[in-house]
Design a protein around this motif. Structure first.
Motif, PDB file in Angstrom:
ATOM      1  N   LYS A  62      -0.860 -20.769 -13.805  1.00  0.00           N
ATOM      2  CA  LYS A  62      -0.651 -19.749 -12.784  1.00  0.00           C
ATOM      3  C   LYS A  62       0.066 -18.556 -13.400  1.00  0.00           C
ATOM      4  CE  LYS A  62      -0.575 -22.697  -8.690  1.00  0.00           C
ATOM      5  NZ  LYS A  62       0.189 -23.100  -7.497  1.00  0.00           N
ATOM      6  N   VAL A  63      -0.392 -17.382 -13.046  1.00  0.00           N
ATOM      7  CA  VAL A  63       0.245 -16.158 -13.520  1.00  0.00           C
ATOM      8  C   VAL A  63       0.405 -15.229 -12.330  1.00  0.00           C
ATOM      9  CG1 VAL A  63      -0.684 -16.305 -15.854  1.00  0.00           C
ATOM     10  CG2 VAL A  63      -1.983 -15.118 -14.086  1.00  0.00           C
ATOM     11  N   ASN A  64       1.197 -14.198 -12.526  1.00  0.00           N
ATOM     12  CA  ASN A  64       1.372 -13.206 -11.462  1.00  0.00           C
ATOM     13  C   ASN A  64       1.692 -11.877 -12.128  1.00  0.00           C
ATOM     14  OD1 ASN A  64       1.514 -12.061  -8.988  1.00  0.00           O
ATOM     15  ND2 ASN A  64       3.367 -13.126  -8.317  1.00  0.00           N
ATOM     16  N   PHE A  80      -1.480  -6.883  -3.760  1.00  0.00           N
ATOM     17  CA  PHE A  80      -2.762  -7.449  -3.327  1.00  0.00           C
ATOM     18  C   PHE A  80      -2.561  -8.795  -2.631  1.00  0.00           C
ATOM     19  CE2 PHE A  80      -4.048  -4.631  -6.842  1.00  0.00           C
ATOM     20  CZ  PHE A  80      -4.974  -3.855  -6.166  1.00  0.00           C
ATOM     21  N   LYS A  81      -3.430  -9.083  -1.665  1.00  0.00           N
ATOM     22  CA  LYS A  81      -3.312 -10.291  -0.856  1.00  0.00           C
ATOM     23  C   LYS A  81      -4.141 -11.435  -1.435  1.00  0.00           C
ATOM     24  CE  LYS A  81      -2.950  -7.356   3.253  1.00  0.00           C
ATOM     25  NZ  LYS A  81      -3.626  -6.964   4.519  1.00  0.00           N
ATOM     26  N   GLY A  82      -3.835 -12.651  -0.949  1.00  0.00           N
ATOM     27  CA  GLY A  82      -4.601 -13.820  -1.354  1.00  0.00           C
ATOM     28  C   GLY A  82      -3.919 -14.633  -2.435  1.00  0.00           C
ATOM     29  N   HIS A  83      -4.336 -15.910  -2.562  1.00  0.00           N
ATOM     30  CA  HIS A  83      -3.699 -16.811  -3.527  1.00  0.00           C
ATOM     31  C   HIS A  83      -4.701 -17.473  -4.481  1.00  0.00           C
ATOM     32  CE1 HIS A  83       0.169 -16.488  -1.471  1.00  0.00           C
ATOM     33  NE2 HIS A  83      -0.491 -16.645  -0.318  1.00  0.00           N
ATOM     34  N   GLU A  95      -7.233 -19.250  -9.985  1.00  0.00           N
ATOM     35  CA  GLU A  95      -8.448 -19.424 -10.775  1.00  0.00           C
ATOM     36  C   GLU A  95      -9.161 -18.083 -10.876  1.00  0.00           C
ATOM     37  OE1 GLU A  95     -10.479 -22.272  -8.275  1.00  0.00           O
ATOM     38  OE2 GLU A  95     -11.753 -20.689  -7.432  1.00  0.00           O
ATOM     39  N   VAL A  96     -10.046 -17.962 -11.841  1.00  0.00           N
ATOM     40  CA  VAL A  96     -10.819 -16.725 -11.985  1.00  0.00           C
ATOM     41  C   VAL A  96     -11.836 -16.689 -10.856  1.00  0.00           C
ATOM     42  CG1 VAL A  96     -12.380 -15.411 -13.458  1.00  0.00           C
ATOM     43  CG2 VAL A  96     -10.478 -16.675 -14.475  1.00  0.00           C
ATOM     44  N   ASN A  97     -11.566 -15.867  -9.851  1.00  0.00           N
ATOM     45  CA  ASN A  97     -12.383 -15.845  -8.639  1.00  0.00           C
ATOM     46  C   ASN A  97     -12.372 -14.434  -8.059  1.00  0.00           C
ATOM     47  OD1 ASN A  97     -13.507 -16.201  -6.043  1.00  0.00           O
ATOM     48  ND2 ASN A  97     -12.752 -18.313  -5.936  1.00  0.00           N
ATOM     49  N   VAL A  98     -13.268 -13.588  -8.568  1.00  0.00           N
ATOM     50  CA  VAL A  98     -13.316 -12.199  -8.137  1.00  0.00           C
ATOM     51  C   VAL A  98     -13.698 -12.089  -6.664  1.00  0.00           C
ATOM     52  CG1 VAL A  98     -14.414  -9.957  -8.523  1.00  0.00           C
ATOM     53  CG2 VAL A  98     -13.857 -11.407 -10.464  1.00  0.00           C
ATOM     54  N   HIS A 125     -10.174 -10.789   0.304  1.00  0.00           N
ATOM     55  CA  HIS A 125      -8.818 -10.622   0.837  1.00  0.00           C
ATOM     56  C   HIS A 125      -8.319  -9.180   0.767  1.00  0.00           C
ATOM     57  CE1 HIS A 125      -8.500 -15.056   0.504  1.00  0.00           C
ATOM     58  NE2 HIS A 125      -7.610 -14.910   1.457  1.00  0.00           N
ATOM     59  N   ASN A 126      -9.024  -8.331   0.031  1.00  0.00           N
ATOM     60  CA  ASN A 126      -8.443  -7.013  -0.222  1.00  0.00           C
ATOM     61  C   ASN A 126      -9.340  -5.809   0.075  1.00  0.00           C
ATOM     62  OD1 ASN A 126      -5.680  -7.555  -1.581  1.00  0.00           O
ATOM     63  ND2 ASN A 126      -7.072  -8.993  -2.579  1.00  0.00           N
TER      64      ASN A 126
END
Length: 218
Positions: free
Chosen positions: A3-5, A12-15, A20-23, A29-30
Motif C-alpha cells: 500500500k502506498v499513498n 482524490f477519493k476511493g480506496h 491495486e493498479v485499478n485505473v 470515484h473521481n
C-alpha cells in the motif's frame, strides 16, 4: 502490492485503486459529470483554418488519383522511421503538433509486420511496386504476425479456413492487437508499476506451478 499513498493522491477519493493498479476504480470515484451544452467549445483558430485548407486541397488530389495520393515502398513504418513531417513546409510555423505517419501528408505507410502479402497488395493495387529487399527480409528473416498465426494452425484448421467453413480467423494484424493503457502511467508512475510487476512475478513463484502461472510470469 504494498500500500502506498503518494502526495499527489491527496485530494482524490476511493480506496481500491490505492491498494491495486485499478485505473477504472479511480475514474469511477473521481469523475465529474457534465450536464451542460457545447457553449464552452471554441471555434477553429486562423492557423487551423489555413492548415485545413491546405489539407483539403490534398484530399481533392487524393480522390482524383483514385483514393491514394502517394505510397511508401522502401521504408518500413515505425516510430522513428521518418523525421518531422508537415502538412505544408511553408506553413510549418502554424503547426502545433508535427510528425506525420510518413514524410508527406496523405502518403500511405508501408506496414509489413502484420503480413507482407497484405502490405504488398496495398501497393500493387494502386500501381506502386513494393521493395524486393523488404520482401526478402519479411519472408526469410522476420516472421510477421500473419505467418505466426498460420504456424499455429493445425492442418484441419487450414482446410476449414480454405474451404470457407470457418471465416474470420485472426490472421491479420488488425485483430486482437494489444493497446497500451498509458493512463496508469500518469496515475501510478513508471517506477511503481515496475515494482508492482516484479511483485506479481514473485507471487507466481510457487511449488507445483500451473500453466496459468507460466503465462502470467511470462
Amino acid at each position: 502490492m504494498a500500500k502506498v499513498n503518494f502526495d499527489q493522491w491527496a485530494d482524490f477519493k476511493g480506496h481500491l485503486w490505492k491498494e491495486e493498479v485499478n485505473v477504472r476504480d479511480f475514474i469511477q470515484h473521481n469523475y465529474t459529470q457534465y450536464d451542460g451544452n457545447e457553449s464552452f467549445l471554441a471555434g477553429p483558430t486562423e492557423a487551423t483554418d489555413k492548415l485545413w485548407g491546405e489539407l483539403s486541397k490534398l484530399q481533392k488530389e487524393e480522390r482524383a488519383k483514385g483514393g491514394v495520393l502517394d505510397m511508401e515502398t522502401e521504408v518500413v513504418s515505425g516510430l522513428t522511421a521518418y523525421g518531422p513531417g508537415y502538412i505544408n513546409e511553408d506553413m510549418k510555423d502554424l503547426e502545433q503538433v508535427v510528425g506525420l505517419q510518413t514524410d508527406k501528408p496523405l502518403k500511405r505507410a508501408f506496414m509489413p509486420y502484420g503480413g507482407i502479402k497484405m502490405a504488398e497488395q496495398a501497393c500493387t493495387t494502386y500501381g506502386y511496386t513494393p521493395s524486393e529487399k523488404l520482401h526478402e527480409i519479411f519472408t526469410k528473416y522476420h516472421k510477421t504476425h500473419n505467418q505466426a498465426v498460420f504456424d499455429v494452425y493445425t492442418p484441419e484448421m487450414k482446410k476449414a479456413r480454405h474451404n470457407k467453413i470457418i471465416t474470420g480467423l485472426p490472421d491479420t494484424y488488425g485483430r486482437g492487437r494489444i493497446v497500451g493503457d498509458y493512463r496508469r502511467v500518469a496515475l501510478y508512475g513508471i517506477d511503481f508499476l515496475i515494482e508492482n510487476k516484479q511483485s506479481d512475478f514473485i507471487e507466481y513463484e510457487r511449488h507445483g506451478m500451473k500453466g496459468t502461472d507460466y503465462r502470467h510470469r511470462e
